[in-house]
Motif scaffolding. Structure first.
Motif, PDB file in Angstrom:
ATOM      1  N   LYS A  78     -29.791  24.065 -43.449  1.00 24.88           N
ATOM      2  CA  LYS A  78     -30.867  23.355 -42.722  1.00 24.88           C
ATOM      3  C   LYS A  78     -30.190  22.046 -42.179  1.00 24.88           C
ATOM      4  O   LYS A  78     -31.242  21.345 -41.894  1.00 24.88           O
ATOM      5  N   SER A  79     -29.209  21.457 -42.592  1.00 25.14           N
ATOM      6  CA  SER A  79     -28.876  20.163 -41.987  1.00 25.14           C
ATOM      7  C   SER A  79     -27.393  20.369 -41.578  1.00 25.14           C
ATOM      8  O   SER A  79     -26.558  20.993 -41.790  1.00 25.14           O
ATOM      9  N   SER A  96     -31.421  16.944 -39.969  1.00 27.20           N
ATOM     10  CA  SER A  96     -32.171  18.129 -41.026  1.00 27.20           C
ATOM     11  C   SER A  96     -33.527  18.058 -40.459  1.00 27.20           C
ATOM     12  O   SER A  96     -33.820  17.948 -39.238  1.00 27.20           O
ATOM     13  N   GLU A  97     -34.108  19.190 -41.254  1.00 26.82           N
ATOM     14  CA  GLU A  97     -35.612  19.518 -40.834  1.00 26.82           C
ATOM     15  C   GLU A  97     -36.373  18.266 -40.753  1.00 26.82           C
ATOM     16  O   GLU A  97     -37.148  18.296 -39.868  1.00 26.82           O
ATOM     17  N   GLN A  98     -36.163  17.404 -41.837  1.00 24.78           N
ATOM     18  CA  GLN A  98     -37.123  16.322 -41.701  1.00 24.78           C
ATOM     19  C   GLN A  98     -36.947  15.259 -40.877  1.00 24.78           C
ATOM     20  O   GLN A  98     -37.787  14.357 -40.526  1.00 24.78           O
ATOM     21  N   SER A  99     -35.447  14.759 -40.532  1.00 22.61           N
ATOM     22  CA  SER A  99     -35.208  13.688 -39.836  1.00 22.61           C
ATOM     23  C   SER A  99     -34.202  13.727 -38.951  1.00 22.61           C
ATOM     24  O   SER A  99     -33.263  14.571 -39.258  1.00 22.61           O
ATOM     25  N   ASN A 101     -31.023  11.099 -38.322  1.00 24.29           N
ATOM     26  CA  ASN A 101     -30.310   9.596 -38.703  1.00 24.29           C
ATOM     27  C   ASN A 101     -29.163   9.511 -37.804  1.00 24.29           C
ATOM     28  O   ASN A 101     -28.269  10.210 -37.793  1.00 24.29           O
TER      29      ASN A 101
END
Length: 140
Positions: A78-79, A96-99, A101
């Protein structure tokens, strides 16, 4: 040419009428005609989807897209790490799934130019060096 197009159109338009006459005489042909039509429609859908994918029209959103993905390296399921180019400047991103950067802005010559002049294993080495530089920069 025009007569050929008219003949094809007339044939395509008259096919449902012929099929209706045949199925009214023999009801067992109704299922075959229905399945044949379904297969034809599904084949058309898959053909158009394939052509759209090959033309990159959906993904690129037209021809004036300023964002271009240069390279992608998966890290886990997932990243991943990506090098993108925006208006001539290259950036190293951690996705990634959340962010998402920003890891580094790449000042070296274009990685895409290096890929064109070098073989694939050399690209892996160049990508690893960019990652190590980004890691050193974050540790400082």
């Amino acid at each position: 040419m025009r007569q050929l197009i008219q003949t094809v159109l007339l044939t395509v338009i008259s096919l449902p009428i012929v099929a209706l006459e045949e199925t009214s005489k023999r009801p067992e042909l109704a299922i075959g005609t229905m399945l044949g039509s379904l297969i034809l429609v599904l084949a058309c859908i898959f053909l158009f989807a394939y052509l759209m994918k090959k033309s990159n029209f959906i993904r690129q959103g037209g021809s004036k897209n300023p964002i271009k993905v240069i390279a992608t390296q998966p890290l886990t399921n997932k990243s991943r790490v990506q090098i993108i180019e925006v208006y001539g400047k290259q950036y190293l991103l951690g996705v990634s799934e959340q962010s998402i950067n920003l890891l580094d802005q790449i000042d070296t010559p274009s990685v895409e130019q290096q890929v064109e002049t070098q073989s694939v294993p050399s690209f892996a080495t160049a990508f690893a060096s960019v990652l190590s530089k980004a890691g050193k920069k974050n540790n400082e």
